[in-house]
Design an enzyme around this catalytic site. Structure first.
Site, PDB file in Angstrom:
ATOM      1  N   TRP A  96      -1.580   9.148   6.971  1.00 54.42           N
ATOM      2  CA  TRP A  96      -1.875   9.410   8.390  1.00 54.42           C
ATOM      3  C   TRP A  96      -2.126   8.137   9.196  1.00 54.42           C
ATOM      4  O   TRP A  96      -2.330   8.200  10.403  1.00 54.42           O
ATOM      5  CB  TRP A  96      -3.078  10.346   8.496  1.00 54.42           C
ATOM      6  CG  TRP A  96      -2.752  11.786   8.230  1.00 54.42           C
ATOM      7  CD1 TRP A  96      -1.513  12.312   8.011  1.00 54.42           C
ATOM      8  CD2 TRP A  96      -3.668  12.888   8.166  1.00 54.42           C
ATOM      9  NE1 TRP A  96      -1.608  13.670   7.820  1.00 54.42           N
ATOM     10  CE2 TRP A  96      -2.918  14.054   7.909  1.00 54.42           C
ATOM     11  CE3 TRP A  96      -5.054  13.011   8.308  1.00 54.42           C
ATOM     12  CZ2 TRP A  96      -3.497  15.313   7.800  1.00 54.42           C
ATOM     13  CZ3 TRP A  96      -5.634  14.248   8.186  1.00 54.42           C
ATOM     14  CH2 TRP A  96      -4.864  15.393   7.934  1.00 54.42           C
ATOM     15  N   HIS A 117      -0.410  -1.424   1.161  1.00 52.58           N
ATOM     16  CA  HIS A 117       0.553  -0.997   2.189  1.00 52.58           C
ATOM     17  C   HIS A 117       0.966  -2.206   3.025  1.00 52.58           C
ATOM     18  O   HIS A 117       0.139  -3.073   3.314  1.00 52.58           O
ATOM     19  CB  HIS A 117      -0.078   0.084   3.075  1.00 52.58           C
ATOM     20  CG  HIS A 117       0.932   0.728   3.977  1.00 52.58           C
ATOM     21  ND1 HIS A 117       1.359   0.138   5.136  1.00 52.58           N
ATOM     22  CD2 HIS A 117       1.629   1.877   3.848  1.00 52.58           C
ATOM     23  CE1 HIS A 117       2.283   0.909   5.697  1.00 52.58           C
ATOM     24  NE2 HIS A 117       2.459   1.973   4.943  1.00 52.58           N
ATOM     25  N   GLU A 128       8.347   0.904  -0.381  1.00 54.03           N
ATOM     26  CA  GLU A 128       8.472   1.053   1.064  1.00 54.03           C
ATOM     27  C   GLU A 128       9.070  -0.211   1.674  1.00 54.03           C
ATOM     28  O   GLU A 128       8.334  -1.156   1.977  1.00 54.03           O
ATOM     29  CB  GLU A 128       7.093   1.300   1.692  1.00 54.03           C
ATOM     30  CG  GLU A 128       6.436   2.579   1.266  1.00 54.03           C
ATOM     31  CD  GLU A 128       5.508   3.111   2.361  1.00 54.03           C
ATOM     32  OE1 GLU A 128       5.618   4.302   2.673  1.00 54.03           O
ATOM     33  OE2 GLU A 128       4.707   2.333   2.909  1.00 54.03           O
ATOM     34  N   GLY A 167       8.618   3.542  10.046  1.00 54.15           N
ATOM     35  CA  GLY A 167       8.311   3.892  11.436  1.00 54.15           C
ATOM     36  C   GLY A 167       9.531   4.083  12.313  1.00 54.15           C
ATOM     37  O   GLY A 167       9.448   3.951  13.526  1.00 54.15           O
ATOM     38  N   SER A 203      10.396   6.172   6.973  1.00 50.55           N
ATOM     39  CA  SER A 203      11.171   7.103   7.808  1.00 50.55           C
ATOM     40  C   SER A 203      11.704   8.310   7.032  1.00 50.55           C
ATOM     41  O   SER A 203      12.844   8.723   7.236  1.00 50.55           O
ATOM     42  CB  SER A 203      12.298   6.363   8.526  1.00 50.55           C
ATOM     43  OG  SER A 203      11.745   5.328   9.319  1.00 50.55           O
TER      44      SER A 203
HETATM   45  P1  PGA Z   1       6.916   6.231   8.229  1.00 54.67           P
HETATM   46  O1  PGA Z   1       5.719   5.450   7.475  1.00 54.67           O
HETATM   47  O2  PGA Z   1       7.170   7.486   7.439  1.00 54.67           O
HETATM   48  O3  PGA Z   1       6.365   6.511   9.603  1.00 54.67           O
HETATM   49  O4  PGA Z   1       8.076   5.323   8.232  1.00 54.67           O
HETATM   50  C1  PGA Z   1       5.699   5.347   6.085  1.00 54.67           C
HETATM   51  C2  PGA Z   1       4.561   4.453   5.676  1.00 54.67           C
HETATM   52  O5  PGA Z   1       4.339   3.423   6.332  1.00 54.67           O
HETATM   53  O6  PGA Z   1       3.859   4.752   4.695  1.00 54.67           O
END
Ligand code: PGA
Length: 262
Positions: free
Chosen positions: A17, A103, A176, A182, A224
């Site tokens: 979140w 992250h 990621e 994003g 995404s």
């Molecule tokens: P996103 O973020 O699904 O909005 O790309 C993923 C994340 O940063 O964990």
């Protein structure tokens, strides 16, 4: 490419979140509307990761449904009495079983918390000491023709797991790629490219942790993931599930995604 079957185990979906939900009432509203439909989603293993201050509200609000709660980060310190830190033992005593570590938004040197590989390693060790399940994030900033992204991922994994502190049952890796975060489904990574990286991460985990442990660690993809690309990524990407940002922050888009991985 021919469609493969969905994985035999329940897909792991972790709702990151970030700072999208900011107030107790928003968490309560989200949990209430999810609870109404939760019976439809027993085919997934769902966790939500709210900001630190909303963890108690989330623990209470999701009590009646099978949703695990995760923290978005953790202090690298253990019992150091440092101002402003949220240590792993605090999360554990609150009843939070999982934590996201490393992250890219935390690793970022200027707009993030500047968490280096050394800090991430200390966070992994601290979380493991308290028995938390760790969702270790790795990902390259950009891709180039030389393929340096592979060495970036190898060094992030090797550094974080150097001492093999966490048992494989309490570890997941979330791949990621920063460039894919994003955006929207059409800008996400292609399933075949995800698959290639999953194979590389698996090989690296086996090298670091040994074969028995290395093959057990679930590998997730994040960046995404939306209802539009979730099924294809799960079937063809070779992942055990997803770390989902923006699409997880509204009940409608989250449940659409959960429907897509049925
Ligand atoms: P996103 O973020 O699904 O909005 O790309 C993923 C994340 O940063 O964990």
């Amino acid at each position: 490419m021919t469609a493969k079957k969905l994985p035999a185990k329940k897909p792991i979906i972790i709702a990151n979140w970030k700072a999208y939900l900011t107030r107790v009432e928003e968490v309560q509203r989200f949990a209430l509307s999810y609870t109404r439909v939760a019976k439809k989603y027993t085919h997934v293993d769902l966790s939500v990761a709210p900001p630190f201050v909303l963890l108690p509200a989330a623990l209470a609000a999701f009590k009646k449904v099978n949703v695990r709660i995760a923290a978005q980060s953790v202090s690298p310190f253990v019992d150091e009495k440092q101002t402003g830190e949220v240590e792993a033992s605090m999360l554990k005593s609150l009843g939070v079983p999982q934590v996201i570590v490393g992250h890219s938004e935390r690793r970022h040197p200027t707009v993030g918390a500047g968490e280096s590989n050394d800090i991430v390693r200390a966070q992994v060790a601290a979380a493991a000491k308290s028995g938390l399940t760790i969702v270790l994030c790795v990902g390259e900033q950009e891709r180039d023709a030389a393929g340096t992204h592979f060495s970036t991922i190898a060094s992030q994994l090797t550094s974080a797991l150097e001492k093999a502190v966490a048992p494989a049952t309490k570890l997941m890796v979330a791949y990621e790629p920063v460039w894919a975060i994003g955006k929207s489904a059409k800008d996400a990574m292609q399933p075949a490219d995800v698959h290639e990286m999953v194979i590389f991460i698996r090989k690296t985990l086996v090298e670091i942790l040994g074969r028995t442990a290395g093959v057990k660690v679930p590998i997730l993809y994040g960046g995404s993931v939306e209802a539009a690309n979730a099924q294809e990524l799960l079937q063809q990407g070779g992942v055990s599930g997803f770390l989902v940002g923006h699409a997880s922050t509204k009940v409608d888009s989250l449940t659409a995604l959960l429907d897509a991985v049925r």
